[in-house]
Design an enzyme around this catalytic site. Structure first.
Site, PDB file in Angstrom:
ATOM      1  N   ASP A 169       1.681  -2.813  -3.652  1.00 29.94           N
ATOM      2  CA  ASP A 169       0.493  -2.647  -2.803  1.00 29.94           C
ATOM      3  C   ASP A 169      -0.803  -2.563  -3.398  1.00 29.94           C
ATOM      4  OD1 ASP A 169       1.898  -2.894  -0.402  1.00 29.94           O
ATOM      5  OD2 ASP A 169       2.822  -0.988  -1.079  1.00 29.94           O
ATOM      6  N   ASP A 207       3.014  -2.295  -9.912  1.00 27.17           N
ATOM      7  CA  ASP A 207       3.132  -1.757  -8.474  1.00 27.17           C
ATOM      8  C   ASP A 207       2.830  -2.870  -7.571  1.00 27.17           C
ATOM      9  OD1 ASP A 207       3.074  -0.154  -6.342  1.00 27.17           O
ATOM     10  OD2 ASP A 207       0.861   0.204  -6.365  1.00 27.17           O
TER      11      ASP A 207
END
EC number: 3.1.3.3
Length: 308
Positions: free
Chosen positions: A105, A103
């Site tokens: 963020d 991922d």
């Protein structure tokens, strides 16, 4: 079947814990290799050993009813000492993953891009509250995304350059990318954030593939809408499946890491799913966790030495 058990922490690992791990492994096999892992600013140890081919009653000797029970014996004291661990069984145990996908963020970078964008619209606190609820799995991701993006309407498209300049990589992110590339592997990013920031970031950091949402712009300003397919949990899985086929990599040789509930499906299909400073629901369901802000701790968990 090869197994690898590793410990990693930002502080020294007690010799007594390593002794406990050795004794637990010797309950299963006498054929193992133990060594420290070279990691910049971290402390890590790894054990590579032959273990059962199947996770069946009795496979792990008389003391352990299953692989899960064996793992609990290994990691129980580590948890008490705030030391992270991972047990890998199968093809990934020997040489580590052929691809790592994370991922973006709060995983590859330290912040949430949508909150940084919202700060320019005066809506940072409201957007942060919705983001946190979505990452805990309390809200539908697509609906929460639409609600948050709507708050960006009217912001100048020049905000992308400002946010990109402010983004900070998670410590160890570049070392992890270099480590997988040095071993002939690939690195991908999957993001519920935005192509306009993730794209330039991926190019700058030598990322092999990425997927993210698009933010619609008209007349030099954000409209408050996205374009293209929403990159939710299902889209993340679909992207990784496509990259697996393109790269010729089996899914059990892919490591996936993330922090939010929408990362769980990709982590479940991976050979190893890592909760990186994850929300409680993610830590509970992931294969293992890194609880401190060093992304290259993942390299230590798969037994990779990183000297610089």
């Amino acid at each position: 079947m090869l197994h690898r058990f590793s410990l990693v922490a930002p502080h020294p690992i007690p010799a007594s814990l390593c002794h406990h791990v050795r004794l637990a492994i010797e309950d299963v096999t006498s054929d193992y290799d133990a060594r420290p892992v070279a990691t910049v600013g971290l402390h890590a140890h790894t054990w590579l050993f032959d273990g059962p081919d199947e996770d069946a009653p009795g496979s792990y000797g008389s003391r352990y009813a299953s692989r899960a029970e064996f793992y609990d014996e290994l990691r129980g004291p580590a948890i008490a000492l705030a030391i992270d661990s991972a047990l890998i069984a199968g093809p990934m145990a020997k040489a580590g993953p052929a691809a790592i996908v994370t991922d973006v963020d709060s995983t590859f970078i330290t912040t949430e891009v949508i909150e940084m964008l919202a700060a320019h619209a005066g809506a940072e606190e409201e957007v942060r509250a919705v983001t946190e609820a979505a990452m805990r799995g309390e809200l539908d991701f697509a609906e929460s995304l639409a609600h948050r993006v709507a708050k960006l309407a009217g912001v100048s498209e020049g905000v992308f350059g400002h946010v990109l300049a402010e983004v900070q990589l998670t410590p160890g992110a570049q070392r992890l990318v270099r480590a997988v590339h040095a071993r002939g592997g690939r690195f991908g990013l999957v993001s519920g954030g935005f192509t306009e920031v993730v794209g330039p970031l991926a190019e700058r950091e030598g990322i092999d593939r990425f997927v993210a949402n698009g933010l619609e712009v008209e007349s030099g300003a954000l409209t408050g809408r996205t374009y293209g397919p929403v990159i939710d949990s299902a889209a993340k899985v679909a992207a990784i499946e496509g990259w697996d086929r393109e790269w010729g990599i089996e899914q059990d040789m892919v490591l996936c890491a993330g922090d939010g509930a929408n990362d769980l499906p990709m982590m479940r299909r991976a050979g190893l799913g890592v909760a990186f400073q994850g929300k409680p629901i993610v830590r509970e369901q992931a294969d293992c966790a890194v609880s401190f802000p060093r992304l290259d701790a993942i390299a230590a968990l798969v037994g990779w030495d990183i000297d610089a």
